[in-house]
Design an enzyme around this catalytic site. Structure first.
Site, mmCIF file in Angstrom:
data_model
loop_
_atom_site.group_PDB
_atom_site.id
_atom_site.type_symbol
_atom_site.label_atom_id
_atom_site.label_comp_id
_atom_site.label_asym_id
_atom_site.label_seq_id
_atom_site.Cartn_x
_atom_site.Cartn_y
_atom_site.Cartn_z
ATOM 1 N N ASP A 18 6.632 7.230 30.271
ATOM 2 C CA ASP A 18 7.327 7.240 32.029
ATOM 3 C C ASP A 18 7.662 6.839 32.531
ATOM 4 O O ASP A 18 9.745 6.838 31.808
ATOM 5 C CB ASP A 18 6.394 5.520 32.108
ATOM 6 C CG ASP A 18 6.959 4.586 31.787
ATOM 7 O OD1 ASP A 18 7.407 5.116 30.107
ATOM 8 O OD2 ASP A 18 7.360 4.118 32.720
ATOM 9 N N GLU A 32 7.294 0.937 30.577
ATOM 10 C CA GLU A 32 8.248 0.609 30.048
ATOM 11 C C GLU A 32 8.918 0.136 31.618
ATOM 12 O O GLU A 32 10.176 -0.471 31.567
ATOM 13 C CB GLU A 32 8.897 2.150 29.118
ATOM 14 C CG GLU A 32 10.390 0.990 28.446
ATOM 15 C CD GLU A 32 11.606 1.267 28.994
ATOM 16 O OE1 GLU A 32 12.674 0.525 29.041
ATOM 17 O OE2 GLU A 32 12.015 1.415 30.299
#
Length: 360
Positions: free
Chosen positions: A74, A132
């Site tokens: 991400d 994350e």
């Protein structure tokens, strides 16, 4: 829209660009996770496991050691920096675009090697995970550690966070807390009958402004701490003496102490005030004394440095594994609108990690 495809036969720099051109803001990682899964599934030397939007690929060669190599898929929100492009600045080529530094270039290195290395010296578990860049409770590594810890098991871990292609050991810990002062409301025209909570915070601000960050040596690496106000609130109305005020504080502390010890230290520092812990993240010791870590450092070259920010190496450290950060990109460009990664660092990380895994 056709599903994105990754060509892992391409150069590692081109793979990084392919990844950058697949939008994957936190919470929207399905397309990139699908592309990663398709790219590695079916390779005879890898067992591939999908858990939500996390893809795990591992060798089962019966080696006596297992290494975990991980990277998150991400990114923070896009801001006119996708699609990616190449640009040259002062004679150096960069891959420009969201995620190029944090951390799709690192993921590209991992995917290239996962696809090509069918007989590494150690067994390898490759992990590409989601969520994350948001709150810790959403991070899929935490979910997997709780529900399926055997998938994360290993003897040494490497996280592909941006380190400009040098090894950064461990990481600082972090706690966030609120320091509150209380008083008595009154009309501001008759302030002497009240007790101003905002004024009481002056000593807190003086403490923060005068704080000298410690530099703490842990296993040969020097970690710099930090204590800073990151928010302040208080006040009721323009004609009211406030009865409550709060400073939001962030303490970054070296891995010579636990988060609990850090909390106690802050409670003692602000003993005259109400202290509420909002969030805590454990640090990770460098772990560079582990034999696998020593071998890795020799293979990739350079001198190890400390990691000042918190990273997911702490999650592996909590599982009993020494863990380091190693990836391309300048961390100062992570999340920036002009996020860009030097292509020579991408190539250097691929070569260094390959050299260690196959013993060249």
């Amino acid at each position: 829209m056709p599903a994105p495809e990754l060509d892992l036969t391409a150069s590692v720099v081109d793979i990084a660009r392919q990844l950058c051109d697949i939008p994957s803001e936190s919470g929207d990682e399905k397309a990139i996770a699908d592309a990663v899964e398709r790219a590695v599934r079916g390779r005879e030397h890898l067992e591939v496991i999908r858990d939500g939007d996390t893809v795990i690929a591992r060798t089962l060669l019966g080696r006596d050691k297992r290494v975990v190599i991980a990277g998150h898929l991400d990114t923070v929100p896009i801001n006119d920096n996708v699609p990616s492009r190449f640009e040259t600045i002062e004679g150096r080529e960069y891959l420009w675009g969201r995620g190029s530094v944090d951390m799709k270039a690192g993921v590209a290195v991992q995917l290239k090697l996962a696809a090509e290395l069918d007989a590494p010296l150690t067994d390898v578990t490759w992990i590409w995970y989601d969520h994350e860049e948001v709150s810790a409770e959403l991070n899929s590594l935490g979910r997997i550690a709780d529900a399926r810890p055997e998938l994360l098991a290993g003897d040494f871990a490497i996280l592909g966070e941006p380190t400009a292609a040098v090894v950064e050991g461990g990481c600082n810990g972090s706690i966030r807390f609120e320091v509150r002062a209380f008083g008595t409301r009154a009309h501001s025209a008759r302030s002497w009958v009240g007790d101003n909570a905002i004024h009481k915070l002056s000593s807190v601000l003086d403490t923060l402004a005068g704080y000298e960050p410690a530099t703490v040596e842990v296993e040969g690496l020097e970690y710099r701490e930090g204590l800073n106000a990151v928010g302040i609130s208080g006040g009721v109305a323009g004609n009211v003496i406030p009865d409550e005020a709060m400073v939001h504080v962030n303490y970054r502390f070296a891995p010579d102490k636990s988060s609990e010890q850090a909390v106690v230290r802050m409670q003692e520092l602000f003993a005259d005030f109400d202290v509420t812990i909002v969030d805590r993240s454990e640090p990770a010791r460098p772990g560079l004394d582990a034999p696998l870590a020593q071998d890795f450092l020799r293979a990739v070259g350079g001198e190890a440095k400390p990691k000042y920010g918190w990273t997911d190496v702490a999650r592996f450290s909590a599982l009993g594994m020494p863990a380091v950060n190693y990836g391309p990109g300048d961390a100062l460009k992570a999340h920036a609108d002009d996020e860009r990664c030097a292509t020579d660092e991408i190539i250097a990380c691929e070569r260094g990690l390959r050299r260690w895994l196959v013993g060249e």
